[in-house]
Design an enzyme around this catalytic site. Structure first.
Site, PDB file in Angstrom:
ATOM      1  N   GLU A  64      41.101  25.552 -14.206  1.00  0.00           N
ATOM      2  CA  GLU A  64      40.697  24.417 -13.369  1.00  0.00           C
ATOM      3  C   GLU A  64      41.825  23.995 -12.429  1.00  0.00           C
ATOM      4  O   GLU A  64      42.947  24.501 -12.499  1.00  0.00           O
ATOM      5  CB  GLU A  64      40.247  23.261 -14.284  1.00  0.00           C
ATOM      6  N   GLU A  75      34.315  33.774 -16.661  1.00  0.00           N
ATOM      7  CA  GLU A  75      33.670  35.080 -16.446  1.00  0.00           C
ATOM      8  C   GLU A  75      34.246  35.770 -15.224  1.00  0.00           C
ATOM      9  O   GLU A  75      34.507  36.980 -15.230  1.00  0.00           O
ATOM     10  CB  GLU A  75      32.156  34.898 -16.256  1.00  0.00           C
ATOM     11  N   CYS A 112      27.185  30.751 -15.345  1.00  0.00           N
ATOM     12  CA  CYS A 112      26.610  30.032 -14.202  1.00  0.00           C
ATOM     13  C   CYS A 112      26.079  31.037 -13.171  1.00  0.00           C
ATOM     14  O   CYS A 112      26.357  32.245 -13.265  1.00  0.00           O
ATOM     15  CB  CYS A 112      27.647  29.102 -13.578  1.00  0.00           C
TER      16      CYS A 112
HETATM   17  N1  THU Z   1      32.665  27.300 -16.732  1.00  0.00           N
HETATM   18  C1  THU Z   1      32.933  28.617 -16.998  1.00  0.00           C
HETATM   19  O1  THU Z   1      34.091  29.003 -17.186  1.00  0.00           O
HETATM   20  N2  THU Z   1      31.890  29.474 -17.027  1.00  0.00           N
HETATM   21  C2  THU Z   1      30.590  29.139 -16.789  1.00  0.00           C
HETATM   22  O2  THU Z   1      29.734  30.014 -16.706  1.00  0.00           O
HETATM   23  C3  THU Z   1      30.224  27.743 -16.619  1.00  0.00           C
HETATM   24  C4  THU Z   1      31.332  26.772 -16.524  1.00  0.00           C
HETATM   25  C5  THU Z   1      33.786  26.379 -16.652  1.00  0.00           C
HETATM   26  C6  THU Z   1      34.031  25.833 -15.279  1.00  0.00           C
HETATM   27  C7  THU Z   1      34.740  24.533 -15.589  1.00  0.00           C
HETATM   28  O3  THU Z   1      36.125  24.804 -15.754  1.00  0.00           O
HETATM   29  C8  THU Z   1      34.164  24.117 -16.934  1.00  0.00           C
HETATM   30  O4  THU Z   1      33.554  25.268 -17.478  1.00  0.00           O
HETATM   31  C9  THU Z   1      33.139  23.000 -16.857  1.00  0.00           C
HETATM   32  O5  THU Z   1      32.128  23.307 -15.954  1.00  0.00           O
END
Ligand code: THU
Length: 159
Positions: A64, A75, A112
Site C-alpha cells: 500500500e 496478485e 479483484c
Molecule cells: N487486495 C489485494 O491484494 N488483492 C485483491 O485481490 C483485493 C485487494 C489488497 C489491496 C489493498 O491493499 C487491500 O487489499 C484492501 O483492499
C-alpha cells in the site's frame, strides 16, 4: 435475440486435508507471504504464491501507499515478479489468502477485477491454464482457469 450464459465451476473444500500436497504447500507459502504485506492503511494483508512450470515458487503480497491508488494488490505483485524473473516460464497455479487485523480470513478471497485481467494475460501469454486456489480458514475454493473468473474478457485477440 439469443441468450448466452457463462458458467464458472468452483471446487469447494472444507479443509486443507482435502487438497494435494502441492496445493497445501502453495497455501502455506501464501500465508507466510501475507505476513510480509505492507498494509498499514487497510490492515488487510493478502499473500500469494505462484507455482511456475519449472517448479519454482514465487511469492507476493499487497503493497500500500499513503497515496492510496499507488499501491498494488498481492496478485499483481506476485505475477509481475514471476513474469519479470522467469519471462519464458509458464505459470501453473496461484494460491491466495488474506488476513485482516492479523486474523486468517474465514472465507476465500477472490482476486479483484484488475488482478483477474493481469492473471488472464499471463494465462494467455503462456497458453497454459492457471489453477486458482483461494484459501480461507473455513473454506477453500479451486478454479481451474483464470478464464472462468473473467467471462467475456477483453484480451489481445481483439487488438
Ligand atoms: N487486495 C489485494 O491484494 N488483492 C485483491 O485481490 C483485493 C485487494 C489488497 C489491496 C489493498 O491493499 C487491500 O487489499 C484492501 O483492499
Amino acid at each position: 435475440m439469443k441468450k448466452t450464459e457463462f458458467s464458472t465451476v468452483v471446487y469447494e473444500y472444507d479443509s486443507l486435508d482435502e487438497l494435494s500436497k502441492e496445493e497445501v504447500f502453495l497455501v502455506e507459502k501464501a500465508k507466510e507471504s501475507a505476513m510480509n504485506a505492507y498494509a498499514p492503511y487497510s490492515k488487510f494483508q493478502v499473500g500469494v504464491s505462484v507455482l511456475l512450470s519449472n517448479n519454482k515458487v514465487v511469492n507476493g503480497n499487497n503493497q500500500e501507499n499513503a497515496a492510496y491508488p499507488s499501491g498494488l494488490c498481492a496478485e499483481r505483485v506476485a505475477i509481475f515478479y514471476a513474469n519479470a524473473k522467469y519471462p519464458d516460464v509458464a505459470v501453473k497455479a496461484i494460491a491466495i489468502c488474506a488476513f485482516t487485523n492479523t486474523e486468517f480470513v474465514k472465507t476465500p478471497i477472490p482476486p479483484c477485477g484488475g488482478c483477474r485481467q493481469s492473471l488472464l494475460e499471463t494465462e494467455m501469454r503462456y497458453h497454459t491454464p492457471i489453477k486458482v486456489i483461494l484459501a480461507g480458514s473455513e473454506k477453500i475454493f479451486i478454479i481451474n482457469s483464470v478464464k472462468d473468473l473473467l467471462p467475456l474478457n477483453f484480451n489481445s485477440d481483439m487488438l
